[in-house]
Every structure is written in C-alpha cells, then in structure tokens.
Design an enzyme around this catalytic site. Structure first.
Site, PDB file in Angstrom:
ATOM      1  N   LYS A 118      -2.877   2.395  -0.845  1.00 38.19           N
ATOM      2  CA  LYS A 118      -4.297   2.074  -0.806  1.00 38.19           C
ATOM      3  C   LYS A 118      -4.752   1.396  -2.096  1.00 38.19           C
ATOM      4  CE  LYS A 118      -5.819   5.534   2.568  1.00 38.19           C
ATOM      5  NZ  LYS A 118      -4.499   5.978   2.992  1.00 38.19           N
ATOM      6  N   LYS A 160      -8.566  10.789  -2.603  1.00 38.99           N
ATOM      7  CA  LYS A 160      -7.695  10.292  -1.536  1.00 38.99           C
ATOM      8  C   LYS A 160      -6.302   9.988  -2.078  1.00 38.99           C
ATOM      9  CE  LYS A 160      -9.529   7.352   1.376  1.00 38.99           C
ATOM     10  NZ  LYS A 160     -10.234   6.157   1.926  1.00 38.99           N
ATOM     11  N   GLY A 167      -5.741  11.530   7.331  1.00 36.58           N
ATOM     12  CA  GLY A 167      -6.538  12.597   6.735  1.00 36.58           C
ATOM     13  C   GLY A 167      -5.787  13.471   5.756  1.00 36.58           C
ATOM     14  N   TYR A 204     -18.230   9.195  -1.663  1.00 39.32           N
ATOM     15  CA  TYR A 204     -18.167   9.678  -0.286  1.00 39.32           C
ATOM     16  C   TYR A 204     -19.449   9.278   0.434  1.00 39.32           C
ATOM     17  CZ  TYR A 204     -17.943  12.789   3.729  1.00 39.32           C
ATOM     18  OH  TYR A 204     -17.924  13.298   5.007  1.00 39.32           O
ATOM     19  N   ARG A 294       0.669  -2.369  11.539  1.00 39.57           N
ATOM     20  CA  ARG A 294       1.399  -2.051  12.766  1.00 39.57           C
ATOM     21  C   ARG A 294       0.466  -2.199  13.956  1.00 39.57           C
ATOM     22  NH1 ARG A 294      -1.140   2.672  13.816  1.00 39.57           N
ATOM     23  NH2 ARG A 294      -1.683   4.014  12.051  1.00 39.57           N
TER      24      ARG A 294
END
Length: 500
Positions: A118, A160, A167, A204, A294
């Site tokens: 990420k 994260k 998750g 968030y 993907r």
C-alpha cells in the site's frame, strides 16, 4: 503475439469454473488443479485434464508453486490463470511463470509488487496527483513522531498493514490513549498474516462509501475503465454485496474517478484486469485506497452492465493483443447486483459454517446468474474461503435488479449449512439500502440476529414449500407414468420372449 492453446487454472471453486467455461468457449484446452479435499469438485471434471497438487491444506496444494509450475511444463501449458486469492497477487509466482516462458494471465510481476504494498502504491500514484487520505506515506518507525502526525490529522485514525488486505492488520484508534495497544495488535497481525509488520497511519473517515473502478489495460499502453462498483455492504471489512453502477456518486464524480483509476494503472505500467479502490465521503470527496492486481470476486456485475467478458479479455491481453475498444465504446446499460453466498452463520458474527450441502438448488430465470463451484451432496471444506456461490441479478434499473435478487434468494434452496442468503435478503429490503444512504457501517448500525431471524424463518418456509411442491410434482408424475404403463398393455419384449 503468442496464441494460447492450453491454459492451467491455478484455483478452485466458482472462479475456476468461471475461467474454464470461457476458455472452452474460446476453444482453449484446459487443465484444472485440485487438492485431495476437492477431488470430486465440478471444476475437476469440467476441465480437459486435472492433476492433484497434494493434501487439503493450501500450502500443500493451491499455494505450491513448484508443483503448479512442474505440471504446467509437463503438460505443455501455454498460460496460467490464477483467478483470485491464493497466488493471484504473488509477484514471485508471476515472475517464475514468466521465466518459464509461460504466459501469466494477469499483470507483470513488477506491477503486482508495486501495488501489493500500500505504501509503494501510494508513492507511485502520487506522481499523478491522485487524491489520498491524509496520513503517512512511509511505514511507521518512530511512534513518538507517529503520535504527533496522528494529532495533526485528528482522531479517529486508522492503522493499516502495508502488505494487508481483507481487513487484516487494520485497527481503528479513537483516542491517543489507545494508540500503543492498537499499534501492537496491528503489527502483530500484519506479521502473522503477511510476514511483513510494516504499518502506516491515515485519517479514519467515519462514514465512507467503498467504491471501486474496474480497469483493463493491454501490453501496448492502452488503458480503459469499465465504470464503478458499489462495495459498501461489508462484514469484517470484507464485501458481501456489490452492485454496478454505484448509486452514491454523481456523473462528474464518476468521470473523475475513472480518470484517476486509469492514472493509477498507468503509474505502474499496468496491463490485464485490475481494480482501483476508493473511499468516498458524504461530500463526494474520494481518496485512493489501493489497487487489486487481479480479477475481482465481484467482476460479474461489471460484465453485465458493460457486456465485456473480462476473463476473455484477460486471455487476449496475455496473448499480446490490443484492446478491441476505446473508452468511448464503453457505456453503462442497466443495473446489476451481486450477493455473495457464504457458508457462514450471520447470526453468530458471520462465523464460517461447515457441513454437507444436503439440498442445493440455485435459482433460474430471466436476469439471474449464478457462479458456483459446488453441487448437491458435496461437503464445504474447512480449509478454504467459505464462498459457495455468487448470486447476480440484472435489471433495466436498480429497482428491477433488487426485485430480481429478492425473488432469486427466495428460490435458492440450500440445506445442510448456514448461509448468508437471509442476510442478503435483509439488505435488499432495508430502506437505507433501497434509498442509497448506506455506508460501510451498515452491518454495525442496522443488522442484528433478531432481524435475521425473521428473514431466516421466511427463507426456510419458502424452501420447505418449494421442496414440498417438487415432491408432490414427482408423485403426480410417477402416478401418471404408472397409468400410462398400465394403459400401454403387455410388454412387447415379454411377448416376444414367450414366443422364443
């Protein structure tokens, strides 16, 4: 251009069947792989050839790169399609496939590696001025500094995992007093799940929409988007219901998100099918979340509204062909909704359920598509994702697609395991879903085991009525057949036998 004449599908279940069917339509020979737990699975029988990879555990079968590559060479395979999950986003596997002179039906291993992190994805996308959620662009190494950044951003924040997904390695921090404990949990889970404890922090967004853009790119630099999917109905940060197009964004936001998705793909030289995910706030501000390198589970809804067979295009792209269309050729026609039918007990926090499909009869009819990989009498293995099927409906508009979904759920007969069907019906009939004001907090805000009980009772009643009707029909047919036999007179075979 290298023509693909034989393809190995390195996956199982519904996605294996999905790929195998398109390959057969393209007159491409197929090879299925399977574990001992899947020896009797439909995809094993459907393929032209099938080979056993090993025991049930994923690391002994569907994640065994050496065996998959060995069988591919032994059987003269031209290409490997990884589906989703398992090895689909494994850059090392894609690289090894390429080194063996076999086409990987997906992006380059370099693109997988970039977008698989990420942080690396954010860095690549930042060159194109893609909107980002406020936060760190590097892994957190200094907690004191990280807390200062969190204060600047403002709580709540999200910790994260850089290599995360589904998750895992994700923690919400409501206040600074919880920072250290949640950081420890996020790092620990990231290390356990991905072998990489790198984490970052970002603001968030409390009531976001989760919207993604499907893209296709070829090896000649052409990239298009196939519009958006709404994926905000989730449990444990994983999707359960998706639809296309999204009801949540206006026309100008849709155009801008599509442009940004193409730029994200361009930032890593992407080709193949991929999905760029965004979160959208209540003011239509959108922020880049990640890219999935993907085919997505929810790809059928995009296929239905655009008329594009994504698997077929992936194979053509792997052959080196140019895209057969440009952006102006692609338009949205109608509306599609997908309900994921999991073997899960929604009344018990969606915990996986195991058992045997004593009854399994999917719905039929106009506007209904079922992608599945199970049959009646088969057990649900405990070793893999508990997805039984994907139930997809298509209508001229959203209202019609919802009506068809409710009808299809009512006709879907499954007994032997708990499923998410009743939950999906609950969603379809909820006014917040119908008017489009839902967000990713839908389950926490509106769902309860008590509400599910009402849907479950109704669903079980409908299934029981359907089975009773079918049994009655069989008895009537049998009686009618018996009358026909009696009226037919003595058997000609017996008469001839007596005359011999």
């Amino acid at each position: 251009m290298k023509e693909i004449k034989k393809i190995l599908v390195a996956n199982r279940g519904e996605i294996a069947m999905r790929i195998l069917r398109t390959a057969r339509e393209m007159n491409i020979a197929t090879v299925a792989v399977f574990s001992e737990a899947d020896r009797s699975a439909p995809h094993v029988r459907f393929a032209d050839q099938a080979v056993c990879l090993g025991m049930a555990a994923s690391q002994d079968s569907y994640l065994n790169q050496d065996k998959i590559l060995s069988f591919s060479k032994e059987l003269g395979v031209d290409a490997i399609h990884p589906g989703y999950g398992f090895l689909s986003e494994n850059a090392d596997f894609a690289r090894r496939v390429e080194q063996e002179g076999i086409a990987f039906v997906g992006p380059s291993w370099q693109a997988i590696r970039t977008m698989g992190s990420k942080l690396a994805a954010k860095e690549a996308a930042s060159a194109y001025a893609i909107p980002m959620v406020p936060g760190t662009l590097e892994a957190v190494t200094d907690r004191v500094q990280a807390k200062m950044i969190a204060q600047e951003i403002g709580y709540p924040i999200l910790i994260k995992a850089s290599a995360g997904g589904g998750g895992k390695g994700m923690r919400i921090v409501e206040q600074e007093a919880d920072f250290d404990a949640q950081m420890d949990r996020a790092v620990s889970e990231a290390e356990t799940s991905f072998g990489d404890g790198s984490v970052f922090i970002e603001k968030y967004i409390t009531a976001p929409k989760h919207i993604e853009i499907q893209i296709l790119g070829d090896q000649h630099g052409n990239i298009v988007h196939l519009y958006d999917r709404e994926c905000s109905i989730q449990r444990r940060h994983q999707k359960v219901i998706e639809e296309a197009p999204s009801i949540s964004i206006d026309a100008s936001t849709r155009v801008e998100m599509g442009r940004c998705a193409i730029d994200v793909a361009r930032s890593c030289g992407y080709y193949g099918a991929g999905t760029v995910e965004f979160i959208v706030d209540s003011d239509q501000n959108f922020y880049f979340l990640e890219m999935n390198t993907r085919l997505q589970v929810e790809h059928p809804v995009t296929e239905l509204i655009t008329g594009v067979d994504l698997v077929k295009q992936m194979i053509h792209i792997a052959e080196g062909r140019a895209l057969p269309f440009v952006q102006s050729d692609i338009s949205i026609r109608g509306h599609a909704i997908e309900s994921r039918v999991y073997a899960e007990d929604a009344s018990n926090n969606f915990l996986p359920d195991v058992g045997t499909l004593h009854t399994y009869r999917p719905p039929l009819g106009n506007g209904v598509r079922v992608d599945d990989g199970f049959e009646q009498g088969m057990p649900i293995p405990i070793y893999y994702d508990p997805l039984i099927s994907k139930l997809i409906t298509y209508g001229t508009d959203r209202e019609e697609a919802i009506a068809k979904m409710i009808r299809a759920i009512d006709e879907y007969a499954i007994q032997g395991v708990q499923t998410t069907l009743a939950f999906c019906r609950f969603v379809m009939k909820h006014p917040v879903f119908i008017n489009g004001s839902f967000d990713t907090n839908f389950v926490a805000q509106y769902f309860s085991a008590q509400e599910l009980g009402k849907e479950t009772s109704q669903q079980e009643g409908l299934v029981a009525a359907l089975m009773a009707w079918e049994q009655q029909k069989k008895e009537v047919d049998f009686q009618s057949g018996a009358e026909e036999i009696q009226l037919a007179g003595p058997s000609k075979w017996r008469s001839k036998r007596r005359n011999l």
